[in-house]
Design a protein around this motif. Structure first.
Motif, mmCIF file in Angstrom:
data_model
loop_
_atom_site.group_PDB
_atom_site.id
_atom_site.type_symbol
_atom_site.label_atom_id
_atom_site.label_comp_id
_atom_site.label_asym_id
_atom_site.label_seq_id
_atom_site.Cartn_x
_atom_site.Cartn_y
_atom_site.Cartn_z
ATOM 1 N N ALA A 86 0.858 -1.193 0.000
ATOM 2 C CA ALA A 86 0.000 0.000 0.000
ATOM 3 C C ALA A 86 0.890 1.238 0.000
ATOM 4 O O ALA A 86 2.081 1.152 0.309
ATOM 5 C CB ALA A 86 -0.913 -0.010 1.225
ATOM 6 N N PRO A 87 0.313 2.395 -0.312
ATOM 7 C CA PRO A 87 1.118 3.625 -0.384
ATOM 8 C C PRO A 87 1.589 4.163 0.961
ATOM 9 O O PRO A 87 2.567 4.880 1.011
ATOM 10 C CB PRO A 87 0.195 4.641 -1.053
ATOM 11 C CG PRO A 87 -0.937 3.870 -1.620
ATOM 12 C CD PRO A 87 -1.021 2.596 -0.851
ATOM 13 N N THR A 88 0.886 3.830 2.057
ATOM 14 C CA THR A 88 1.268 4.392 3.358
ATOM 15 C C THR A 88 1.354 3.311 4.421
ATOM 16 O O THR A 88 0.735 2.247 4.310
ATOM 17 C CB THR A 88 0.245 5.446 3.836
ATOM 18 O OG1 THR A 88 -0.989 4.773 4.172
ATOM 19 C CG2 THR A 88 -0.011 6.516 2.774
ATOM 20 N N ILE A 89 2.101 3.621 5.469
ATOM 21 C CA ILE A 89 2.202 2.714 6.610
ATOM 22 C C ILE A 89 0.824 2.536 7.249
ATOM 23 O O ILE A 89 0.453 1.427 7.639
ATOM 24 C CB ILE A 89 3.226 3.248 7.631
ATOM 25 C CG1 ILE A 89 4.629 3.194 7.027
ATOM 26 C CG2 ILE A 89 3.157 2.472 8.935
ATOM 27 C CD1 ILE A 89 5.691 3.894 7.845
ATOM 28 N N GLU A 90 0.075 3.609 7.324
ATOM 29 C CA GLU A 90 -1.280 3.538 7.903
ATOM 30 C C GLU A 90 -2.148 2.539 7.126
ATOM 31 O O GLU A 90 -2.871 1.737 7.726
ATOM 32 C CB GLU A 90 -1.928 4.918 7.879
ATOM 33 C CG GLU A 90 -3.345 4.940 8.405
ATOM 34 C CD GLU A 90 -3.995 6.304 8.240
ATOM 35 O OE1 GLU A 90 -5.122 6.346 7.716
ATOM 36 O OE2 GLU A 90 -3.370 7.309 8.637
ATOM 37 N N ASP A 91 -2.080 2.581 5.814
ATOM 38 C CA ASP A 91 -2.834 1.642 4.989
ATOM 39 C C ASP A 91 -2.397 0.207 5.277
ATOM 40 O O ASP A 91 -3.229 -0.691 5.431
ATOM 41 C CB ASP A 91 -2.629 1.929 3.498
ATOM 42 C CG ASP A 91 -3.319 3.196 3.029
ATOM 43 O OD1 ASP A 91 -4.180 3.741 3.756
ATOM 44 O OD2 ASP A 91 -2.987 3.650 1.910
ATOM 45 N N CYS A 92 -1.093 -0.007 5.336
ATOM 46 C CA CYS A 92 -0.568 -1.352 5.600
ATOM 47 C C CYS A 92 -1.044 -1.872 6.955
ATOM 48 O O CYS A 92 -1.479 -3.020 7.062
ATOM 49 C CB CYS A 92 0.959 -1.343 5.547
ATOM 50 S SG CYS A 92 1.642 -0.975 3.921
ATOM 51 N N ARG A 93 -0.962 -1.040 7.956
ATOM 52 C CA ARG A 93 -1.403 -1.460 9.290
ATOM 53 C C ARG A 93 -2.886 -1.800 9.299
ATOM 54 O O ARG A 93 -3.305 -2.773 9.920
ATOM 55 C CB ARG A 93 -1.091 -0.374 10.308
ATOM 56 C CG ARG A 93 0.375 -0.294 10.631
ATOM 57 C CD ARG A 93 0.666 0.656 11.770
ATOM 58 N NE ARG A 93 2.080 0.633 12.071
ATOM 59 C CZ ARG A 93 2.811 1.699 12.329
ATOM 60 N NH1 ARG A 93 2.245 2.899 12.343
ATOM 61 N NH2 ARG A 93 4.094 1.595 12.583
#
Length: 135
Positions: free
Chosen positions: A83-90
């Motif tokens: 995903a584009p962001t760490i937040e998305d991945c989490r």
């Protein structure tokens, strides 16, 4: 898509795409009977036609489709990058933990011999200097 037939344990049953031309071409080439647009995605888990997805949408769509699939109990093999962001991945990881469905990122070196050896070395508590002694 060509690799799915070589797995010995997987069959493509549904193609989801936002491109009608691509849908026609790929469904014919790979003999996929069921085709739908992105708007038909949420009906798939209830259809009984899928138990896992290989997600190769644009990266900005990974979070949305992954979370929707995992929440429905559908396993996800997500193309990289996750995903584009760490937040998305989490959020994606948490969705899998919550539902119990599996999430894996399609990274070709997961099972490469040197990678597995490095994981074993790290897991055994060995440092790189001990794993590769000086001559």
């Amino acid at each position: 898509m060509p690799g799915v037939a070589k797995t010995g344990n997987s069959v493509m049953t549904v193609l989801v795409t936002g491109d009608a031309r691509k849908a026609r071409e790929l469904s014919e080439k790979y003999e996929i009977e069921h085709v739908c647009g992105y708007d038909g995605f949420d009906a798939l888990p209830k259809s009984g036609k899928i138990d896992a997805i290989y997600l190769a949408t644009p990266n900005t769509m990974h979070r949305d489709f992954t979370i929707r699939a995992l929440a429905a109990g559908i396993h996800v093999l997500c193309e990289k990058p996750m995903a584009p962001t760490i937040e998305d991945c989490r959020a994606m990881i948490e969705a899998g933990q919550k539902s119990g469905a599996k999430l894996m990122i399609a990274y070709r070196l997961h099972f490469e011999e040197a990678t597995l050896e490095a994981i074993d070395t790290c897991g055994a508590g060995n440092s790189a200097s001990r794993a590769f002694p000086e001559p």
